[in-house]
Design a protein around this motif. Sequence first.
Motif, PDB file in Angstrom:
ATOM      1  N   PRO A 189       3.144  13.212 -10.159  1.00  0.00           N
ATOM      2  CA  PRO A 189       2.413  12.852 -11.388  1.00  0.00           C
ATOM      3  C   PRO A 189       2.620  11.395 -11.813  1.00  0.00           C
ATOM      4  O   PRO A 189       1.704  10.773 -12.352  1.00  0.00           O
ATOM      5  CB  PRO A 189       2.991  13.814 -12.432  1.00  0.00           C
ATOM      6  CG  PRO A 189       3.465  14.990 -11.650  1.00  0.00           C
ATOM      7  CD  PRO A 189       3.944  14.444 -10.340  1.00  0.00           C
ATOM      8  N   GLY A 190       3.792  10.846 -11.550  1.00  0.00           N
ATOM      9  CA  GLY A 190       4.051   9.458 -11.937  1.00  0.00           C
ATOM     10  C   GLY A 190       3.152   8.468 -11.224  1.00  0.00           C
ATOM     11  O   GLY A 190       2.989   7.329 -11.660  1.00  0.00           O
ATOM     12  N   CYS A 191       2.558   8.890 -10.116  1.00  0.00           N
ATOM     13  CA  CYS A 191       1.701   7.989  -9.324  1.00  0.00           C
ATOM     14  C   CYS A 191       0.263   7.908  -9.845  1.00  0.00           C
ATOM     15  O   CYS A 191      -0.504   7.056  -9.383  1.00  0.00           O
ATOM     16  CB  CYS A 191       1.635   8.460  -7.877  1.00  0.00           C
ATOM     17  SG  CYS A 191       3.209   8.515  -7.000  1.00  0.00           S
ATOM     18  N   TYR A 219       0.350   1.197 -10.599  1.00  0.00           N
ATOM     19  CA  TYR A 219      -0.081  -0.186 -10.837  1.00  0.00           C
ATOM     20  C   TYR A 219      -0.508  -0.877  -9.554  1.00  0.00           C
ATOM     21  O   TYR A 219      -1.317  -1.794  -9.584  1.00  0.00           O
ATOM     22  CB  TYR A 219       1.029  -0.988 -11.550  1.00  0.00           C
ATOM     23  CG  TYR A 219       2.198  -1.334 -10.683  1.00  0.00           C
ATOM     24  CD1 TYR A 219       3.208  -0.419 -10.452  1.00  0.00           C
ATOM     25  CD2 TYR A 219       2.307  -2.587 -10.067  1.00  0.00           C
ATOM     26  CE1 TYR A 219       4.284  -0.726  -9.647  1.00  0.00           C
ATOM     27  CE2 TYR A 219       3.385  -2.899  -9.263  1.00  0.00           C
ATOM     28  CZ  TYR A 219       4.372  -1.963  -9.051  1.00  0.00           C
ATOM     29  OH  TYR A 219       5.423  -2.269  -8.233  1.00  0.00           O
ATOM     30  N   VAL A 220      -0.014  -0.433  -8.402  1.00  0.00           N
ATOM     31  CA  VAL A 220      -0.424  -1.051  -7.128  1.00  0.00           C
ATOM     32  C   VAL A 220      -1.902  -0.733  -6.880  1.00  0.00           C
ATOM     33  O   VAL A 220      -2.692  -1.613  -6.517  1.00  0.00           O
ATOM     34  CB  VAL A 220       0.443  -0.532  -5.957  1.00  0.00           C
ATOM     35  CG1 VAL A 220       0.037  -1.209  -4.652  1.00  0.00           C
ATOM     36  CG2 VAL A 220       1.925  -0.748  -6.233  1.00  0.00           C
ATOM     37  N   TYR A 221      -2.271   0.531  -7.113  1.00  0.00           N
ATOM     38  CA  TYR A 221      -3.674   0.920  -6.962  1.00  0.00           C
ATOM     39  C   TYR A 221      -4.555   0.179  -7.972  1.00  0.00           C
ATOM     40  O   TYR A 221      -5.632  -0.308  -7.642  1.00  0.00           O
ATOM     41  CB  TYR A 221      -3.821   2.438  -7.151  1.00  0.00           C
ATOM     42  CG  TYR A 221      -3.589   3.211  -5.870  1.00  0.00           C
ATOM     43  CD1 TYR A 221      -4.660   3.658  -5.097  1.00  0.00           C
ATOM     44  CD2 TYR A 221      -2.298   3.462  -5.422  1.00  0.00           C
ATOM     45  CE1 TYR A 221      -4.454   4.350  -3.914  1.00  0.00           C
ATOM     46  CE2 TYR A 221      -2.074   4.152  -4.238  1.00  0.00           C
ATOM     47  CZ  TYR A 221      -3.154   4.597  -3.491  1.00  0.00           C
ATOM     48  OH  TYR A 221      -2.950   5.268  -2.310  1.00  0.00           O
ATOM     49  N   GLY A 269       0.843  -1.195   0.000  1.00  0.00           N
ATOM     50  CA  GLY A 269       0.000   0.000   0.000  1.00  0.00           C
ATOM     51  C   GLY A 269       0.872   1.236   0.000  1.00  0.00           C
ATOM     52  O   GLY A 269       2.033   1.192   0.403  1.00  0.00           O
ATOM     53  N   CYS A 270       0.307   2.343  -0.484  1.00  0.00           N
ATOM     54  CA  CYS A 270       1.144   3.536  -0.642  1.00  0.00           C
ATOM     55  C   CYS A 270       0.277   4.791  -0.684  1.00  0.00           C
ATOM     56  O   CYS A 270      -0.949   4.709  -0.630  1.00  0.00           O
ATOM     57  CB  CYS A 270       1.958   3.399  -1.932  1.00  0.00           C
ATOM     58  SG  CYS A 270       3.434   4.421  -1.979  1.00  0.00           S
ATOM     59  N   ARG A 271       0.939   5.941  -0.750  1.00  0.00           N
ATOM     60  CA  ARG A 271       0.248   7.232  -0.927  1.00  0.00           C
ATOM     61  C   ARG A 271       0.781   7.870  -2.206  1.00  0.00           C
ATOM     62  O   ARG A 271       1.990   7.916  -2.402  1.00  0.00           O
ATOM     63  CB  ARG A 271       0.584   8.187   0.224  1.00  0.00           C
ATOM     64  CG  ARG A 271       0.092   7.726   1.550  1.00  0.00           C
ATOM     65  CD  ARG A 271      -1.154   8.483   1.992  1.00  0.00           C
ATOM     66  NE  ARG A 271      -1.517   8.040   3.322  1.00  0.00           N
ATOM     67  CZ  ARG A 271      -2.323   6.994   3.571  1.00  0.00           C
ATOM     68  NH1 ARG A 271      -2.866   6.322   2.577  1.00  0.00           N
ATOM     69  NH2 ARG A 271      -2.589   6.640   4.802  1.00  0.00           N
ATOM     70  N   THR A 285      12.655   4.451  -5.077  1.00  0.00           N
ATOM     71  CA  THR A 285      11.832   5.367  -4.274  1.00  0.00           C
ATOM     72  C   THR A 285      11.462   6.649  -5.007  1.00  0.00           C
ATOM     73  O   THR A 285      12.202   7.135  -5.871  1.00  0.00           O
ATOM     74  CB  THR A 285      12.560   5.737  -2.962  1.00  0.00           C
ATOM     75  OG1 THR A 285      11.690   6.540  -2.162  1.00  0.00           O
ATOM     76  CG2 THR A 285      13.859   6.490  -3.221  1.00  0.00           C
ATOM     77  N   LYS A 286      10.304   7.189  -4.645  1.00  0.00           N
ATOM     78  CA  LYS A 286       9.914   8.539  -5.054  1.00  0.00           C
ATOM     79  C   LYS A 286      10.093   9.486  -3.871  1.00  0.00           C
ATOM     80  O   LYS A 286       9.705  10.641  -3.926  1.00  0.00           O
ATOM     81  CB  LYS A 286       8.439   8.562  -5.486  1.00  0.00           C
ATOM     82  CG  LYS A 286       8.195   8.058  -6.899  1.00  0.00           C
ATOM     83  CD  LYS A 286       6.756   8.274  -7.314  1.00  0.00           C
ATOM     84  CE  LYS A 286       6.564   8.034  -8.811  1.00  0.00           C
ATOM     85  NZ  LYS A 286       6.986   6.702  -9.252  1.00  0.00           N
ATOM     86  N   ARG A 287      10.665   8.973  -2.790  1.00  0.00           N
ATOM     87  CA  ARG A 287      10.771   9.768  -1.565  1.00  0.00           C
ATOM     88  C   ARG A 287      12.213   9.911  -1.102  1.00  0.00           C
ATOM     89  O   ARG A 287      12.532   9.769   0.072  1.00  0.00           O
ATOM     90  CB  ARG A 287       9.920   9.110  -0.465  1.00  0.00           C
ATOM     91  CG  ARG A 287       8.431   9.204  -0.744  1.00  0.00           C
ATOM     92  CD  ARG A 287       7.606   8.346   0.193  1.00  0.00           C
ATOM     93  NE  ARG A 287       6.184   8.619   0.076  1.00  0.00           N
ATOM     94  CZ  ARG A 287       5.385   8.094  -0.856  1.00  0.00           C
ATOM     95  NH1 ARG A 287       5.872   7.253  -1.760  1.00  0.00           N
ATOM     96  NH2 ARG A 287       4.092   8.397  -0.877  1.00  0.00           N
ATOM     97  N   THR A 304       5.556  -2.978  -3.983  1.00  0.00           N
ATOM     98  CA  THR A 304       4.133  -2.601  -3.938  1.00  0.00           C
ATOM     99  C   THR A 304       3.923  -1.474  -2.926  1.00  0.00           C
ATOM    100  O   THR A 304       2.844  -1.343  -2.349  1.00  0.00           O
ATOM    101  CB  THR A 304       3.228  -3.807  -3.579  1.00  0.00           C
ATOM    102  OG1 THR A 304       3.578  -4.273  -2.267  1.00  0.00           O
ATOM    103  CG2 THR A 304       3.368  -4.933  -4.573  1.00  0.00           C
ATOM    104  N   SER A 305       4.963  -0.695  -2.721  1.00  0.00           N
ATOM    105  CA  SER A 305       4.883   0.445  -1.814  1.00  0.00           C
ATOM    106  C   SER A 305       6.106   1.313  -2.060  1.00  0.00           C
ATOM    107  O   SER A 305       6.661   1.308  -3.158  1.00  0.00           O
ATOM    108  CB  SER A 305       4.846  -0.052  -0.359  1.00  0.00           C
ATOM    109  OG  SER A 305       4.698   1.047   0.517  1.00  0.00           O
ATOM    110  N   ASP A 306       6.530   2.064  -1.054  1.00  0.00           N
ATOM    111  CA  ASP A 306       7.766   2.858  -1.141  1.00  0.00           C
ATOM    112  C   ASP A 306       8.509   2.633   0.174  1.00  0.00           C
ATOM    113  O   ASP A 306       7.926   2.803   1.255  1.00  0.00           O
ATOM    114  CB  ASP A 306       7.415   4.343  -1.341  1.00  0.00           C
ATOM    115  CG  ASP A 306       8.640   5.176  -1.706  1.00  0.00           C
ATOM    116  OD1 ASP A 306       9.661   5.082  -0.984  1.00  0.00           O
ATOM    117  OD2 ASP A 306       8.591   5.920  -2.697  1.00  0.00           O
TER     118      ASP A 306
HETATM  119  S1  SF4 Z   1       5.203   5.969  -4.910  1.00  0.00           S
HETATM  120 FE1  SF4 Z   1       5.084   4.199  -6.298  1.00  0.00          FE
HETATM  121  S2  SF4 Z   1       3.863   2.693  -5.213  1.00  0.00           S
HETATM  122 FE2  SF4 Z   1       3.540   4.670  -4.199  1.00  0.00          FE
HETATM  123  S3  SF4 Z   1       1.681   5.521  -5.159  1.00  0.00           S
HETATM  124 FE3  SF4 Z   1       3.460   6.320  -6.260  1.00  0.00          FE
HETATM  125  S4  SF4 Z   1       3.760   4.900  -7.985  1.00  0.00           S
HETATM  126 FE4  SF4 Z   1       2.438   3.880  -6.488  1.00  0.00          FE
END
Ligand code: SF4
Length: 247
Positions: free
Chosen positions: A15-17, A21-23, A9-11, A99-101, A68-70
């Motif tokens: 824009p890439g989110c 694909y997890v959602y 699960g993620c937040r 990561t996006k973080r 399936t998360s970050d």
């Molecule tokens: S950071 Fe990755 S896994 Fe999390 S919502 Fe964005 S695309 Fe999905």
Amino acid sequence: MAIWNPWHGCRKISPGCANCYVYRRDESIGKDAGIITKTGDYDLPIRKNRQGEYKLSATDGTVYACMTSDFFLAEADEWRQFCWNMIRERKDLSFHIITKRIDRFLQCIPPDWGDGWDHVTICSTCENQDRADYRLPLLLSLPIKHRQIISEPMLGEITLGKYLQTGKIEHITCGGESGPNARPCDLNWILKVRSECMQFGVPFTFKQTGALFIKDGKTYHIERKYQMSQAKKSGYSYDPKQEKRNT
Ligand code: SF4
């Protein structure tokens, strides 16, 4: 190669989110990917079989964490330290964290991280120039032994030369977006990054075309099953070591 998803699960944060694909996958089975939970695989790297051997053996090689998360998600802060303990214990494996973080990196590393761990690669994503210019200076400035970049889904033309010329980026992967609401990816964007990689001798992988692929101004709808194979067939991936062998 192994996949280790300690939590699921993620937040959405950039824009890439938008079409994550997890959602998408969770929605298709009536689940809410916005609910973040530890998984049954949380302790996978140190889990052992009846003979007392690790279930993940050294021959598994690279372990892709948190697919399936970050890994640096704030909601997982209290679970991460134990993950670092497991990663520290398994120096016979190579851990790959996407990561996006990257902006949370310093507040998430273990106390003995030092200049980074040799068996951990940190890969920052950048879907457009704006996110590249925010995340990549951070990626370059942080204490990390192995750095990679992923631009997937690639949402526009991106210039990465100034980051590549530092010699600190080990690999770049680019690709389009899949799914019913996929945004288009233009071959020209892919080729631009590829030529920068060739200029600075950085390995480059064109991973997938995505569902809407633009070539010579024409948009092609590519079925999911061909998106990776078409990219591979294009021959646009680039390996400087291979080039050297061929010359
Ligand atoms: S950071 Fe990755 S896994 Fe999390 S919502 Fe964005 S695309 Fe999905």
